[in-house]
Design a protein around this motif. Structure first.
Motif, PDB file in Angstrom:
ATOM      1  N   GLY A 103       1.129  -0.765  -0.387  1.00  0.00           N
ATOM      2  CA  GLY A 103      -0.140   0.157   0.062  1.00  0.00           C
ATOM      3  C   GLY A 103       0.980   1.291   0.555  1.00  0.00           C
ATOM      4  N   ASP A 104       2.232   1.160   0.310  1.00  0.00           N
ATOM      5  CA  ASP A 104       2.493   2.390   0.227  1.00  0.00           C
ATOM      6  C   ASP A 104       3.640   2.440  -1.485  1.00  0.00           C
ATOM      7  N   ASN A 105       3.925   3.500  -2.465  1.00  0.00           N
ATOM      8  CA  ASN A 105       4.662   3.532  -3.444  1.00  0.00           C
ATOM      9  C   ASN A 105       5.424   5.076  -3.670  1.00  0.00           C
ATOM     10  N   PRO A 149      -2.589   5.220  -2.218  1.00  0.00           N
ATOM     11  CA  PRO A 149      -1.036   4.544  -1.534  1.00  0.00           C
ATOM     12  C   PRO A 149      -0.854   5.599  -0.179  1.00  0.00           C
ATOM     13  N   TYR A 150       0.057   5.564   0.335  1.00  0.00           N
ATOM     14  CA  TYR A 150       0.903   6.160   1.065  1.00  0.00           C
ATOM     15  C   TYR A 150       2.107   6.292   0.428  1.00  0.00           C
ATOM     16  N   LYS A 151       2.953   7.187   1.083  1.00  0.00           N
ATOM     17  CA  LYS A 151       4.149   7.360   0.142  1.00  0.00           C
ATOM     18  C   LYS A 151       4.951   7.464   1.236  1.00  0.00           C
ATOM     19  N   ASN A 152       5.424   6.630   2.205  1.00  0.00           N
ATOM     20  CA  ASN A 152       6.424   7.081   3.940  1.00  0.00           C
ATOM     21  C   ASN A 152       7.721   5.874   3.672  1.00  0.00           C
ATOM     22  N   GLN A 168      -4.952  -0.915  -1.260  1.00  0.00           N
ATOM     23  CA  GLN A 168      -4.790  -0.034  -1.812  1.00  0.00           C
ATOM     24  C   GLN A 168      -3.357   0.202  -2.551  1.00  0.00           C
ATOM     25  N   ARG A 175      -8.769   3.118  -3.696  1.00  0.00           N
ATOM     26  CA  ARG A 175      -9.124   3.714  -2.182  1.00  0.00           C
ATOM     27  C   ARG A 175      -6.904   3.864  -3.101  1.00  0.00           C
TER      28      ARG A 175
END
Length: 224
Positions: free
Chosen positions: A67-69, A143-146, A95, A141
C-alpha cells in the motif's frame, strides 16, 4: 542511503534490442512450454488495451511495503527506455500502488510496461491505452508515500521470482521472466514449437490432423 529496507542498487545491464526482437513474435505460452511450465505469474491481469505484440524488456525491480508507493517513485529514476518495471507489493489489494498519473509518467519516459503484484486504480483510463499494465487487482483507495522499499533486489510477483536484469515478456496470457543466460535457448525452442503448431493448424484446416497419440498415451498410462 543503502540500509536494509531502503536499498537502491544500480540497474542491471539491458539486454540488447537484437536479442529481444525475436520475443515480439512469440507467445508467452510458447515460451512457458519451453521453460518446463514452472515459471510465470499467477493471478495478474492485463488491464491495458490488447496489443498484437508482447510486452518485452529488461527488468528493473522494486519491492515496497504493502500500500505504499514511495519506492516506486524512486524506481522510476533507475528505469531506462525499454525497461519493464516489476513491482512486488506483496499482493495487497486494500490500497492502489498507482493509477493513471504514474502509469502515464512511466509511458512518457519510455518504460516498456508495468508488472504490479498489488492493486491499481483509474482502470477506465488505463484500459483505453495500449501501454502494458499488469496488476493483481483494483481499488479506489490511494497509497501512502512513506516507505520503506528497495530498488533492484530480487522480488516475487504472482509467485514468480524476478531478478534485476531478467527479460520480461507479457501478453494476454500472462507474464514470464527469463534469465538472460537462458534466453537464446528458450527462443530457439519456442520458435521450433511455433512452427510445429502452425503445421498442426494447417492439418486441422485440411482435415488430416493426427490424434492417434491419444490412444497410445492412454495405453501407456494404463500399463503404468
Amino acid at each position: 542511503m543503502n540500509s536494509n529496507g531502503w536499498r537502491r542498487n544500480p540497474s542491471a545491464p539491458q539486454v540488447s534490442p537484437e536479442q529481444l526482437e525475436p520475443l515480439r513474435e512469440l507467445a508467452v505460452s510458447l515460451l512457458s512450454d519451453n521453460m518446463a511450465r514452472v515459471s510465470g505469474t499467477l493471478g495478474l491481469t492485463p488491464y491495458h488495451r490488447p496489443t498484437p505484440a508482447p510486452m518485452v524488456g529488461t527488468a528493473v525491480t522494486v519491492r515496497t511495503r504493502a500500500g505504499d508507493n514511495l519506492a516506486i517513485h524512486r524506481a522510476f529514476d533507475f528505469c531506462r527506455p525499454g525497461d519493464v518495471l516489476v513491482i512486488d507489493g506483496g499482493g495487497e489489494l486494500s490500497q492502489a500502488l498507482m493509477g493513471d498519473i504514474m502509469a502515464s509518467y512511466a509511458a512518457s519516459i519510455g518504460i516498456a510496461g508495468l508488472v504490479i503484484d498489488g492493486a491499481i486504480r483509474d482502470v477506465a483510463e488505463i484500459r483505453v491505452r495500449d501501454f502494458p499494465v499488469y496488476a493483481r487487482g483494483v481499488t479506489h483507495r490511494g497509497p501512502y508515500k512513506n516507505g520503506p522499499g528497495e530498488v533492484n533486489v530480487p522480488v516475487t510477483v504472482g509467485g514468480m521470482v524476478v531478478h534485476p536484469g531478467d527479460v520480461i515478456v507479457g501478453d494476454e496470457d500472462g507474464v514470464l521472466a527469463i534469465a538472460p543466460d537462458d534466453l537464446q535457448r528458450v527462443i530457439a525452442a519456442a520458435q521450433k514449437q511455433k512452427d510445429k503448431e502452425a503445421a498442426s493448424l494447417q492439418a486441422i484446416a485440411e482435415g488430416r490432423f493426427d490424434r492417434s497419440w491419444v490412444a497410445l498415451q492412454e495405453e501407456k498410462m494404463m500399463a503404468g
